[in-house]
Design a protein around this motif. Sequence first.
Motif, PDB file in Angstrom:
ATOM      1  N   THR A 182      41.347  62.212  32.117  1.00 36.11           N
ATOM      2  CA  THR A 182      39.896  62.020  32.217  1.00 36.11           C
ATOM      3  C   THR A 182      39.202  62.169  30.872  1.00 36.11           C
ATOM      4  OG1 THR A 182      39.852  62.718  34.533  1.00 36.11           O
ATOM      5  CG2 THR A 182      37.787  62.858  33.315  1.00 36.11           C
ATOM      6  N   SER A 183      39.645  63.131  30.076  1.00 40.48           N
ATOM      7  CA  SER A 183      39.033  63.337  28.768  1.00 40.48           C
ATOM      8  C   SER A 183      39.214  62.110  27.878  1.00 40.48           C
ATOM      9  CB  SER A 183      39.645  64.564  28.095  1.00 40.48           C
ATOM     10  OG  SER A 183      39.125  64.741  26.797  1.00 40.48           O
TER      11      SER A 183
ATOM     12  N   PHE B 184      32.890  54.919  34.489  1.00 42.02           N
ATOM     13  CA  PHE B 184      32.460  55.819  33.426  1.00 42.02           C
ATOM     14  C   PHE B 184      31.231  55.233  32.738  1.00 42.02           C
ATOM     15  CE2 PHE B 184      36.774  57.140  34.112  1.00 42.02           C
ATOM     16  CZ  PHE B 184      36.772  58.507  33.853  1.00 42.02           C
ATOM     17  N   ASN B 185      30.269  56.102  32.454  1.00 44.73           N
ATOM     18  CA  ASN B 185      29.032  55.712  31.782  1.00 44.73           C
ATOM     19  C   ASN B 185      29.218  55.695  30.261  1.00 44.73           C
ATOM     20  OD1 ASN B 185      27.459  55.584  34.211  1.00 44.73           O
ATOM     21  ND2 ASN B 185      27.402  57.823  34.222  1.00 44.73           N
TER      22      ASN B 185
ATOM     23  N   ALA C 148      35.437  55.346  26.983  1.00 47.22           N
ATOM     24  CA  ALA C 148      34.205  54.732  27.482  1.00 47.22           C
ATOM     25  C   ALA C 148      33.102  54.802  26.436  1.00 47.22           C
ATOM     26  CB  ALA C 148      33.754  55.422  28.775  1.00 47.22           C
ATOM     27  N   LYS C 149      32.956  55.949  25.780  1.00 50.94           N
ATOM     28  CA  LYS C 149      31.909  56.088  24.763  1.00 50.94           C
ATOM     29  C   LYS C 149      32.131  55.123  23.607  1.00 50.94           C
ATOM     30  CE  LYS C 149      32.320  60.681  24.574  1.00 50.94           C
ATOM     31  NZ  LYS C 149      32.047  62.086  24.186  1.00 50.94           N
TER      32      LYS C 149
ATOM     33  N   SER D 225      37.013  59.294  29.126  1.00 47.62           N
ATOM     34  CA  SER D 225      35.628  59.546  28.744  1.00 47.62           C
ATOM     35  C   SER D 225      35.373  59.132  27.299  1.00 47.62           C
ATOM     36  CB  SER D 225      35.312  61.029  28.941  1.00 47.62           C
ATOM     37  OG  SER D 225      34.015  61.335  28.471  1.00 47.62           O
ATOM     38  N   ASN D 226      36.266  59.520  26.410  1.00 50.82           N
ATOM     39  CA  ASN D 226      36.112  59.151  24.996  1.00 50.82           C
ATOM     40  C   ASN D 226      36.226  57.646  24.799  1.00 50.82           C
ATOM     41  OD1 ASN D 226      35.752  61.790  24.089  1.00 50.82           O
ATOM     42  ND2 ASN D 226      37.953  62.148  23.891  1.00 50.82           N
TER      43      ASN D 226
ATOM     44  N   ASP E  77      27.852  57.444  28.096  1.00 52.23           N
ATOM     45  CA  ASP E  77      27.867  58.782  27.507  1.00 52.23           C
ATOM     46  C   ASP E  77      29.149  59.542  27.834  1.00 52.23           C
ATOM     47  OD1 ASP E  77      27.536  59.427  30.178  1.00 52.23           O
ATOM     48  OD2 ASP E  77      25.749  60.674  29.886  1.00 52.23           O
ATOM     49  N   GLY E  78      30.093  58.867  28.506  1.00 57.91           N
ATOM     50  CA  GLY E  78      31.370  59.462  28.834  1.00 57.91           C
ATOM     51  C   GLY E  78      31.437  60.145  30.182  1.00 57.91           C
ATOM     52  N   SER E  79      30.303  60.305  30.859  1.00 58.63           N
ATOM     53  CA  SER E  79      30.310  60.933  32.176  1.00 58.63           C
ATOM     54  C   SER E  79      30.875  59.967  33.217  1.00 58.63           C
ATOM     55  CB  SER E  79      28.895  61.366  32.573  1.00 58.63           C
ATOM     56  OG  SER E  79      28.012  60.255  32.623  1.00 58.63           O
ATOM     57  N   GLU E  80      31.454  60.528  34.277  1.00 55.14           N
ATOM     58  CA  GLU E  80      32.020  59.709  35.342  1.00 55.14           C
ATOM     59  C   GLU E  80      31.052  59.651  36.508  1.00 55.14           C
ATOM     60  OE1 GLU E  80      36.139  59.063  37.939  1.00 55.14           O
ATOM     61  OE2 GLU E  80      35.917  60.831  36.633  1.00 55.14           O
TER      62      GLU E  80
END
Length: 295
Positions: free
Chosen positions: A31-32, A71-72, A38-39, A35-36, A74-77
């Motif tokens: 997930t980490s 994922f957005n 996606a950003k 997230s990165n 800003d990295g949030s799911e």
Amino acid sequence: MPPRFTKFHGFGNDYIVIQSAELASAGVSDTSALSNFAKRICNRHYGAGADGIAVVNPSEVDGADFHVRIFNPDGSEASLSGNGTRCAAAYLYYKNLWRAEQLRLSTRAGIKLYTLLDQTAPGRFVFDSELGQPKFDAKSIPMMTDEPLDKVIDYKLDVNGESFPVTALQMGNPNCCLFVEDFNALDWRSLGKSIETHERFPDRTNVVFVRVVDRQTIELRIWERGVGETEASGTCSCAAAVAAMIKNETDRAVNVIMPGGRAKIRWLGKGDRGEVVITGSAEVIYDGDWLAGAE
């Protein structure tokens, strides 16, 4: 090989769709890392640019054909994205990974049904999408109110020294709706940014500004949680439509006008129960290879 992705848009709400196997081959799996990624890829100056990414893979959930994670930038799911999951559905047809008329996608907000209505070249798909049943109580939204509420309708929300009546509900994601007569009469972008992170919303919230045109039509401006201003949003448009319906401002089938286009939304059933169905399109923009690496 660099991971390959496809960029789609639904009413101007653009999403990058990529298979989890493609990302795993580049070392992006937990997930980490997602997230990165996606950003980086959503960045409109240094990446491909998008309002979010949809990561798809075969589902291990009973009753679902594929699974999708959103994922957005800003990295949030997110638990759900109406346009993002519709773009994911279109991807599966576009890549010939699925051909049946109906498709069931598992999401963090449950299994959602997509019915393919039309497919036109080059790469435009129209679906009926069932996005679930709305929840209205403050705990389910979640929203911190002074006392437990079964419905949050015209609740006085204090924002930056002013009070605004808001109608809130859970529609796959938290949504806060403000009904206005004129979008130009307030700084809705600044207000949306403040409400997104308001202390009353512990998980943050989408903020939707709603103008009722008539019993069959509403118009929106959207400030999306983790994204900011967007041209369109499936969950926001569904939430706004339902909010207008429970306030008896509209019928239970409406046209929703957004800067990115027009969607049709129906709330099936009677009373406060029944699926919310949005009819909308997803269109291919381009395919690409991500050459920048995993880090």
